[in-house]
Design an enzyme around this catalytic site. Structure first.
Site, mmCIF file in Angstrom:
data_model
loop_
_atom_site.group_PDB
_atom_site.id
_atom_site.type_symbol
_atom_site.label_atom_id
_atom_site.label_comp_id
_atom_site.label_asym_id
_atom_site.label_seq_id
_atom_site.Cartn_x
_atom_site.Cartn_y
_atom_site.Cartn_z
ATOM 1 N N PHE A 9 16.473 -5.500 5.195
ATOM 2 C CA PHE A 9 16.307 -4.072 5.424
ATOM 3 C C PHE A 9 16.736 -3.692 6.835
ATOM 4 O O PHE A 9 16.311 -4.318 7.805
ATOM 5 C CB PHE A 9 14.846 -3.652 5.241
ATOM 6 C CG PHE A 9 14.417 -3.502 3.813
ATOM 7 C CD1 PHE A 9 14.563 -2.292 3.148
ATOM 8 C CD2 PHE A 9 13.866 -4.577 3.129
ATOM 9 C CE1 PHE A 9 14.164 -2.152 1.824
ATOM 10 C CE2 PHE A 9 13.463 -4.447 1.812
ATOM 11 C CZ PHE A 9 13.614 -3.224 1.153
ATOM 12 N N ASP A 10 17.540 -2.652 6.927
ATOM 13 C CA ASP A 10 17.750 -1.961 8.188
ATOM 14 C C ASP A 10 16.431 -1.277 8.547
ATOM 15 O O ASP A 10 15.571 -1.088 7.675
ATOM 16 C CB ASP A 10 18.873 -0.929 7.988
ATOM 17 C CG ASP A 10 19.071 -0.021 9.177
ATOM 18 O OD1 ASP A 10 19.134 -0.539 10.307
ATOM 19 O OD2 ASP A 10 19.159 1.202 8.971
#
Length: 216
Positions: A9-10
């Site tokens: 995940f960013d």
């Protein structure tokens, strides 16, 4: 649809909405150069890419000026901007469901790693992530391609086919592709559908909960 074991995940624009803190920090930095920017929406483009690239691309800074800009940005961000931030609605529930499904969650962000860890702790999200991979404070590792490679190496991942990168900007999609990793672009963040499609996102999710329809 493929099965993925590792979900990267960013952070900014994907797990949390950092719009207020980042734009306030950029405004503070620009003031140090005598630039008064009053249109906050113009600064949303700073959310996602490495700061040095943004200062140079959007304001014509030299490399040295960009470094000074980053120092000023961090003066504000370190104490105030970091918490001018909010978790997207439904995010914690979605992360919990992925963990229940046996997925290994990893944060892969171009934000400096110490800041990323502090944000996850502050919002009580740290327990969902097996590893936090971020940029170095000295900017030697900052591009998303480098962060993803570092995350894979740190987690002992040798098969990129087991990884899905989730992010809201083209840098997430391009960084994933450079590492042979599939990508999911989220449309609730700061990147447009056009940006994510042009970058080559394998999947798109309009809402947080839509991620669960793609990651089985």
């Amino acid at each position: 649809m493929k099965e993925y074991k590792y979900i990267f995940f960013d952070l900014d624009g994907t797990v949390t909405d950092p719009g207020l803190g980042i734009t306030n920090s950029v405004m503070y930095a620009l003031k140090g150069f005598g630039i008064e920017e009053t249109d906050r929406t113009k600064l949303y483009r700073f959310i996602g890419p490495p700061l040095a690239d943004s200062f140079q691309e959007f304001y014509g800074f030299t490399g040295e000026e960009a470094k000074r800009g980053i120092d000023l940005y961090r003066e504000y961000y370190r104490d105030r901007g970091i918490f001018e931030n909010r978790v997207y609605n439904g995010m914690e529930e979605m992360l919990g469901t992925l963990k229940q499904r046996g997925k290994t969650l990893v944060l892969a962000t171009s934000k400096p790693e110490p800041f990323a860890r502090e944000i996850l702790e502050h919002f009580h999200l740290a327990s969902y992530f097996t590893y936090v991979a971020g940029a170095t404070m000295d900017e030697t590792r900052v591009k998303k391609e480098e962060v993803i490679a570092y995350a894979m190496e740190s987690c002992g991942i040798t098969d990129p086919g087991q990884v899905l990168m989730v992010g809201d900007r083209r840098h997430d999609i391009e960084g994933a592709r450079a590492n042979g990793v599939d990508s999911l672009g989220v449309l609730y963040g700061y990147g447009s559908r056009e940006e994510l499609e042009q970058a080559g996102a394998c999947y798109l999710a309009e809402k947080v909960e839509d991620i669960l329809k793609i990651v089985k």
